[in-house]
Design a protein around this motif. Structure first.
Motif, PDB file in Angstrom:
ATOM      1  N   GLY A 148       0.812  -1.204   0.000  1.00  0.00           N
ATOM      2  CA  GLY A 148       0.000   0.000   0.000  1.00  0.00           C
ATOM      3  C   GLY A 148       0.848   1.258   0.000  1.00  0.00           C
ATOM      4  N   ARG A 149       0.202   2.402  -0.032  1.00  0.00           N
ATOM      5  CA  ARG A 149       0.923   3.678  -0.102  1.00  0.00           C
ATOM      6  C   ARG A 149       1.808   3.905   1.118  1.00  0.00           C
ATOM      7  NH1 ARG A 149      -2.944   8.314  -2.886  1.00  0.00           N
ATOM      8  NH2 ARG A 149      -3.281   7.208  -4.863  1.00  0.00           N
ATOM      9  N   VAL A 168       2.402   8.712  -2.967  1.00  0.00           N
ATOM     10  CA  VAL A 168       1.947   8.173  -1.681  1.00  0.00           C
ATOM     11  C   VAL A 168       1.266   9.226  -0.818  1.00  0.00           C
ATOM     12  CG1 VAL A 168       3.732   6.416  -1.748  1.00  0.00           C
ATOM     13  CG2 VAL A 168       4.188   8.540  -0.535  1.00  0.00           C
ATOM     14  N   GLY A 169       0.953  10.362  -1.403  1.00  0.00           N
ATOM     15  CA  GLY A 169       0.264  11.404  -0.638  1.00  0.00           C
ATOM     16  C   GLY A 169       1.153  12.145   0.330  1.00  0.00           C
ATOM     17  N   GLN A 170       2.478  12.140   0.073  1.00  0.00           N
ATOM     18  CA  GLN A 170       3.422  12.875   0.928  1.00  0.00           C
ATOM     19  C   GLN A 170       4.288  13.804   0.066  1.00  0.00           C
ATOM     20  OE1 GLN A 170       5.609  10.304   3.621  1.00  0.00           O
ATOM     21  NE2 GLN A 170       3.801   9.083   4.100  1.00  0.00           N
ATOM     22  N   PRO A 171       3.643  14.710  -0.668  1.00  0.00           N
ATOM     23  CA  PRO A 171       4.413  15.575  -1.573  1.00  0.00           C
ATOM     24  C   PRO A 171       5.381  16.501  -0.850  1.00  0.00           C
ATOM     25  CG  PRO A 171       2.151  16.355  -1.393  1.00  0.00           C
ATOM     26  CD  PRO A 171       2.193  15.017  -0.731  1.00  0.00           C
ATOM     27  N   HIS A 172       5.176  16.730   0.448  1.00  0.00           N
ATOM     28  CA  HIS A 172       6.101  17.618   1.164  1.00  0.00           C
ATOM     29  C   HIS A 172       7.518  17.031   1.200  1.00  0.00           C
ATOM     30  CE1 HIS A 172       4.924  14.822   4.414  1.00  0.00           C
ATOM     31  NE2 HIS A 172       6.047  15.164   5.006  1.00  0.00           N
ATOM     32  N   LYS A 173       7.626  15.675   1.188  1.00  0.00           N
ATOM     33  CA  LYS A 173       8.951  15.072   1.176  1.00  0.00           C
ATOM     34  C   LYS A 173       9.610  15.244  -0.193  1.00  0.00           C
ATOM     35  CE  LYS A 173       7.887  11.773   4.853  1.00  0.00           C
ATOM     36  NZ  LYS A 173       7.705  10.353   5.236  1.00  0.00           N
TER      37      LYS A 173
END
Length: 585
Positions: free
Chosen positions: A108-109, A167-172
């Motif tokens: 999963g993400r 994965v829905g973590q564009p800040h990284k």
């Protein structure tokens, strides 16, 4: 090599997109391009065949199909062998064309996010030489970048930073992009402004795209993944006279996180930016800040993927091969185009019989030989028993543009046939016909979670998974199939009613059902070469529905199935009336 295979799947994705664009233009080859688009898009998912779940990494196999390293000796830090000028860590994310599918391999993400986190936290030491026997410059460059395993000088690494968008973590992504653009292009500190070889302009291209705030993550796709712009304002003058203006007035060394984005004055919440929005000129207004925000984290904000849902991709496979069946000339199914068969006639025939009851091929490929004499027209036929045949695909006026070209063809009327026969009706004018390889491509039946191989006295309820009722088995009571469960019945006897509602696959082949058969809202559905002594009712089923070559004692009723049921040219013998969509079957 495994690296070549993984790069090939990325290329397949680009070819699929090109073929799709050509198909949309229309013209006499539009259908051919559409077939090729589907074929290559499917091939782009073959990365799953290179993933070893026992080590949680991609790795190669030997000629027997065994993984090169067992878990006890596998180390993703080792360079070479399967990995061309890189290691297992840098190939762990080599699926930019299908981020959701890659996430599904890692659970999963969240699983993909944790894998990425560990990648950037595991230092490259340039001491695991592997097959190189000593250091190569890429090892030192990756070590000196000081971003874990990330080797910015090396092509396999370039896209990895942007995989956090999936994965829905564009800040990284934003943080790491800014670290790379701010720290790795600093004149003489590392390689006179480049952190490695400027192969074909790769370092400059990466820096320019990333400095603008977007990057071509999916090669061959008209879309960009959004990162973090480097400047407060950048303007790109397009050849059509229009401009792309990127505004980020609050940008600074600390304000690297995107708080919001407007495209042409409208709020934009996706981390994927279509080329069509930029090609005619556009204004991108970024609001930047010192802390991560919720921007770009929505359920549908990630870049598009080949795979939807949480299931691992299941691409087509060649159904032929050792132990799977017999061929009239086995050279054509030996998995190599370095061998070939020259038939001493312009109109040869070739036949394959599966060892089991039957397989459903949905595509086939033909590979031309090294000499002239290509097939020009042919038909592919299928049979349950090797005696009664039906034409399942037919082609005319075909050509092979180069020697040993592999061309894919979609089967018009697929079914679970035990016998396949290729009959060439014309070639390119030579006295003989040459072919190097034939593939019959399909999705193999899933592994059975429950197998019934003998007599069951009483009812059977299929609540989940895949239940297989094999040759010679008998069930005396009613059979029910619940939502999302699948039932495969082959050469068996079901003595009572069979009912499936909202099920997955329902397949009956060479079997006998004494009670009524009712399948509703399920799919795909196939009822082939079977004896059904009572009523058959098929309602509102999804995907393909095949009702072919059966003997049906009661009424046959079909309604609301999409697409409508087909018999693939093998009529059903019915003792009762035929109603609705099955009126002509």
């Amino acid at each position: 090599a495994m690296s070549w295979a993984m790069d090939g799947y990325i290329n397949d994705y680009g070819i699929a997109n090109m073929a799709e664009a050509l198909a949309k233009k229309g013209g006499p080859k539009a259908k051919e391009y559409a077939e090729q688009a589907e074929y290559f898009r499917n091939r782009a998912q073959n990365y799953v065949t290179m993933f070893d779940p026992s080590v949680d990494f991609f790795q190669g196999k030997d000629s027997a199909g065994a993984w090169r390293n067992p878990p006890s000796t596998y180390d993703p830090r080792v360079w070479g062998y399967d990995y061309t000028e890189t290691d297992g860590w840098n190939m762990a994310f080599h699926v930019p064309q299908d981020g959701q599918g890659l996430a599904n391999l890692y659970g999963g993400r969240d699983g993909l996010a944790k894998k990425l986190d560990k990648f950037f936290a595991t230092p490259e030491t340039a001491t695991f030489y592997g097959s190189y026997g000593g250091p190569i410059h890429e090892m030192y460059e990756a070590r000196d970048v000081r971003m874990g395993q990330y080797g910015h000088s090396n092509q396999p690494s370039h896209h990895i930073i942007y995989m956090y968008d999936y994965v829905g973590q564009p800040h990284k992504t934003q943080k790491l992009v800014r670290e790379a653009t701010s720290r790795l292009y600093l004149g003489s500190e590392i390689g006179q402004g480049y952190p490695g070889d400027e192969d074909n302009g790769e370092m400059s291209a990466w820096q320019i795209f990333s400095a603008l705030g977007f990057y071509p993550l999916q090669m061959g796709s008209p879309a960009y993944a959004i990162g973090s712009p480097l400047f407060t304002k950048a303007t790109v003058s397009l050849e059509n006279g229009k401009k792309i203006v990127v505004n980020a007035p609050g940008n600074s060394r600390s304000n690297v996180y995107v708080q919001s984005l407007k495209v042409n004055g409208k709020k934009y919440n996706s981390t994927s930016l279509p080329h069509s929005l930029l090609a005619d000129g556009a204004t991108l207004d970024f609001k930047m800040g010192p802390s991560p925000s919720r921007w770009g984290t929505g359920e549908n904000a990630a870049p598009p993927s080949l795979t939807t849902g949480d299931a691992v991709a299941n691409p087509l496979r060649d159904l032929t091969g050792p132990g799977r069946g017999t061929a009239s000339d086995p050279t054509l199914v030996d998995d190599t185009s370095t061998t070939q068969v020259t038939f001493p006639t312009p109109t040869p025939a070739w036949q394959y019989q599966f060892a089991g009851a039957g397989e459903q091929a949905t595509y086939y490929t033909l590979t031309s030989g090294t000499v002239a004499g290509d097939p020009k027209a042919w038909r592919l036929r299928g049979s349950y028993d090797g005696t009664t045949w039906t034409t399942i695909d037919e082609r005319a006026d075909q050509s092979f543009d180069w020697r040993q070209q592999t061309r894919p063809f979609k089967i018009a009327a697929p079914g679970r046939y035990a016998h396949y026969r290729l009959e060439v009706s014309a070639n390119t004018g030579e006295a003989s016909t040459t072919l190097a390889e034939v593939e019959l491509l399909g999705i193999p039946a899933p592994a059975c979670t429950t197998t019934i191989s003998d007599k069951v006295a009483g009812a059977v309820s299929v609540r989940s998974g895949v239940t297989c009722v094999t040759a010679g088995a008998q069930i005396t009571g009613p059979v029910s199939v619940a939502k999302d469960a699948s039932l495969y019945v082959t050469g068996a006897a079901l003595d009572a009613a069979v009912r499936a509602t909202g099920a997955g696959t329902v397949s009956l082949l060479n079997s006998t059902v004494s009670g009524p058969l009712t399948v509703t809202g399920s799919g795909p559905v196939s009822v082939e070469n079977s004896t059904l002594k009572s009523a058959v009712t098929l309602l509102a089923n999804k995907e393909a529905t095949v009702v072919a070559g059966n003997t049906i004692g009661g009424p046959l009723t079909c309604a609301g199935n999409k697409p409508a049921p087909v018999n693939n040219g093998l009529p059903n013998k019915t003792g009762g009336i035929r109603l609705g969509q099955c009126g002509k079957l």
